[in-house]
Scaffold this active site. Structure first.
Site, PDB file in Angstrom:
ATOM      1  N   HIS A   1      71.136  29.875  67.950  1.00 44.61           N
ATOM      2  CA  HIS A   1      70.298  31.130  68.141  1.00 44.61           C
ATOM      3  C   HIS A   1      70.173  31.963  66.986  1.00 44.61           C
ATOM      4  CE1 HIS A   1      70.735  30.616  72.632  1.00 44.61           C
ATOM      5  NE2 HIS A   1      71.609  29.975  72.215  1.00 44.61           N
TER       6      HIS A   1
ATOM      7  N   LYS B   1      69.284  35.556  67.487  1.00 42.32           N
ATOM      8  CA  LYS B   1      70.201  36.739  67.698  1.00 42.32           C
ATOM      9  C   LYS B   1      71.067  36.977  66.708  1.00 42.32           C
ATOM     10  CE  LYS B   1      70.520  35.373  72.694  1.00 42.32           C
ATOM     11  NZ  LYS B   1      70.098  34.347  73.041  1.00 42.32           N
TER      12      LYS B   1
ATOM     13  N   HIS C   1      69.532  25.383  78.808  1.00 43.81           N
ATOM     14  CA  HIS C   1      70.989  26.129  79.037  1.00 43.81           C
ATOM     15  C   HIS C   1      71.159  25.823  80.207  1.00 43.81           C
ATOM     16  CE1 HIS C   1      70.411  27.884  75.009  1.00 43.81           C
ATOM     17  NE2 HIS C   1      71.444  28.420  75.118  1.00 43.81           N
TER      18      HIS C   1
ATOM     19  N   ASP D   1      75.935  27.252  68.514  1.00 45.54           N
ATOM     20  CA  ASP D   1      75.606  28.133  69.503  1.00 45.54           C
ATOM     21  C   ASP D   1      75.352  29.417  68.785  1.00 45.54           C
ATOM     22  OD1 ASP D   1      74.423  28.684  71.773  1.00 45.54           O
ATOM     23  OD2 ASP D   1      76.329  28.857  73.067  1.00 45.54           O
ATOM     24  N   ASN D   2      76.058  30.529  69.288  1.00 48.48           N
ATOM     25  CA  ASN D   2      75.681  32.007  68.782  1.00 48.48           C
ATOM     26  C   ASN D   2      76.578  32.145  67.446  1.00 48.48           C
ATOM     27  OD1 ASN D   2      75.341  31.833  71.806  1.00 48.48           O
ATOM     28  ND2 ASN D   2      74.233  33.465  71.101  1.00 48.48           N
TER      29      ASN D   2
ATOM     30  N   GLU E   1      76.466  27.592  82.588  1.00 49.22           N
ATOM     31  CA  GLU E   1      77.431  28.203  81.588  1.00 49.22           C
ATOM     32  C   GLU E   1      78.326  29.112  82.316  1.00 49.22           C
ATOM     33  OE1 GLU E   1      75.494  29.967  78.175  1.00 49.22           O
ATOM     34  OE2 GLU E   1      77.122  30.450  77.185  1.00 49.22           O
TER      35      GLU E   1
ATOM     36  N   HIS F   1      72.029  22.999  68.302  1.00 53.87           N
ATOM     37  CA  HIS F   1      71.779  24.136  69.159  1.00 53.87           C
ATOM     38  C   HIS F   1      72.324  25.510  68.681  1.00 53.87           C
ATOM     39  CE1 HIS F   1      72.356  25.671  73.784  1.00 53.87           C
ATOM     40  NE2 HIS F   1      72.677  26.666  72.932  1.00 53.87           N
TER      41      HIS F   1
HETATM   42 ZN   LIG Z   1      72.759  28.550  73.563  1.00 45.87          ZN
END
Ligand SMILES: [Zn+2]
Length: 455
Positions: free
Chosen positions: A87, A90, A242, A342-343, A245, A85
């Site tokens: 991104h 981004k 998602h 994630d990010n 969250e 997972h």
């Molecule tokens: Zn995410």
């Protein structure tokens, strides 16, 4: 004989060689049945034959190996790992779109403000940078969510397809569409599903309204999910969402997703990320939801570093909870759980380097995946391998390409205690000499005309 110093090991470049005395967590072996002698951390001592770039034999250690033999002195040998997972689209926008206070709300606003800058060259540059970091750290498979809004869909998805081809054999790239699920209700939903299907991606989305943060589950959530699953089923594509969250216990879309998966024949085909608010609900609500999650065979991805960063954040106030979902309770029920990054260096998470091994080390601490550490490695290896149907990644198996990482650590404790920037990464039996790219490479160079064509 004195033990071999890590720096003195002569790494092979041969068609056929043995790596002997490798310590492997049993949960990262595709077939651990031959390894009857294991240590207290459920680790096996293995000899591994690499032939023509693939694992030819993986066996309990013995002293009768022929040909070129590299003794790694009982150090940790892992398969290359999976970041299930992320991104990538981004990533590395933190300077351009700073988040003034680090909150979820301002992350969302900063990202929306920066999105017009996501030209195809800009996406290529940042996503390639992320892939190169991950590769250098020993990641060989990535699932990335891709912001999929009317103004970006025509740019992001062609870049995804291009990079997936460009990186084939280096990093297996999966992509998931990401927008609030209520955006999928009209014609736009058809367009998203078509685009995703053409790119062999997954249909995704976030269960918060287009104009808002994660909060109380919308009254028409079942309807929204029916639309999403109908679109997915029409193209026969898997789903990755998602979910919830937030700390707000009223955000409870997870049981609705399980019910929708069951209604639409999607048992075992749905992944849910985050699920933070579940941890803030009553024990009986948690139990009821986990029953449904298990029945629908939902896979769960926990994002511990980003949850720790974003959840319970109010400027000037010390956070009181860690933000993560109920991972132990899920594992106890046999629910498949992975941990992922994630990010990375964007408005949702200011730090990171696409190193899922670092995510693993932090996950151990944030989620108490220790005492014993026995099953923790599976969360970045075997579990995401099953979730993403990524055979040959995250688990050592005879016949698969020889992708692996050797760490200068013998026990899992030594492994978790250091960042191991000196780890050695192999691809197809050959040592990778790649290093993480310099940050300078993120600087915009002269770009082709297509960069200025974006409205
Ligand atoms: Zn995410």
């Amino acid at each position: 004989m004195a033990p071999t110093r890590f720096a003195d090991i002569a790494w092979p470049s041969a068609r056929r060689y043995w790596i002997v005395n490798a310590r492997v967590p049993a949960c990262l072996l595709n077939d651990a049945s031959a390894f009857t002698a294991r240590d207290v951390e459920d680790q096996a001592l293995a000899d591994i034959l690499i032939e023509n770039g693939a694992f030819a034999r993986i066996e309990p250690s013995s002293d009768t190996r022929d040909g070129l033999v590299i003794d790694i002195g009982g150090r940790q040998l892992w398969p290359t790992l999976i970041d299930i997972h992320t991104h990538l689209d981004k990533g590395h926008t933190v300077e351009r779109g700073p988040n003034p206070d680090g909150t979820f709300l301002n992350a969302r606003i900063a990202t929306a403000n920066d999105r017009p800058n996501w030209t195809m060259p800009d996406l290529r540059r940042r996503m390639r940078f992320g892939l190169r970091c991950a590769e250098a750290h020993g990641v060989s498979a990535i699932r990335t969510h891709i912001d999929t809004y009317p103004e970006t869909i025509e740019r992001s998805w062609p870049v995804v397809r291009e990079l997936r081809e460009e990186w084939a054999g280096r990093i297996a790239l999966q992509a998931v569409s990401l927008c609030p699920v209520d955006l999928l209700t009209g014609d736009y939903g058809d367009r998203v599903a078509r685009t995703v299907a053409q790119a062999q991606g997954l249909l995704g989305g976030v269960t918060r309204p287009a104009e808002g943060d994660h909060a109380a589950t919308p009254a028409n959530i079942a309807e929204q999910l029916d639309r999403l699953f109908t679109l997915a089923a029409r193209h026969d594509i898997d789903v990755d969402l998602h979910v919830d969250e937030t700390h707000d216990p009223l955000a409870a879309s997870l049981p609705h997703i399980a019910q929708a998966a069951l209604r639409h024949g999607y048992k075992g085909r749905v992944t849910c990320g985050h699920c933070c608010s579940l941890a803030q609900q009553s024990e009986s609500d948690i139990d009821r939801t986990l029953d449904l999650v298990a029945e629908a065979e939902l896979s769960i991805v926990t994002l511990p570093t980003v949850n720790l960063y974003l959840q319970d954040r109010t400027q000037g106030r010390t956070p009181r909870w860690r933000g993560v979902t109920v991972v132990h309770e899920m594992l106890k029920r046999g629910i498949r759980v992975a941990a992922a990054g994630d990010n990375c260096r964007d408005s949702f998470y200011a730090y990171g380097d696409h190193d899922v091994f670092d995510t693993f080390r932090q996950a151990v601490r944030i989620l108490h995946l220790d005492h014993p550490l026995t099953i923790a490695p599976a969360l970045v290896g075997a579990n995401p391998s099953r979730i993403g149907k990524l055979e040959g990644h995250g688990s050592l198996a005879v016949g698969q390409p020889a992708r692996f990482v050797v760490f200068n650590a013998r026990s899992l404790n030594e492994l978790v205690s250091r960042p191991h920037a000196d780890r050695i990464v192999f691809r197809d039996g050959e040592r990778l000499v790649t290093q993480v790219p310099d940050y300078d490479e993120l600087i915009e160079q002269d770009e082709p005309a297509e960069a200025v064509r974006v409205a």
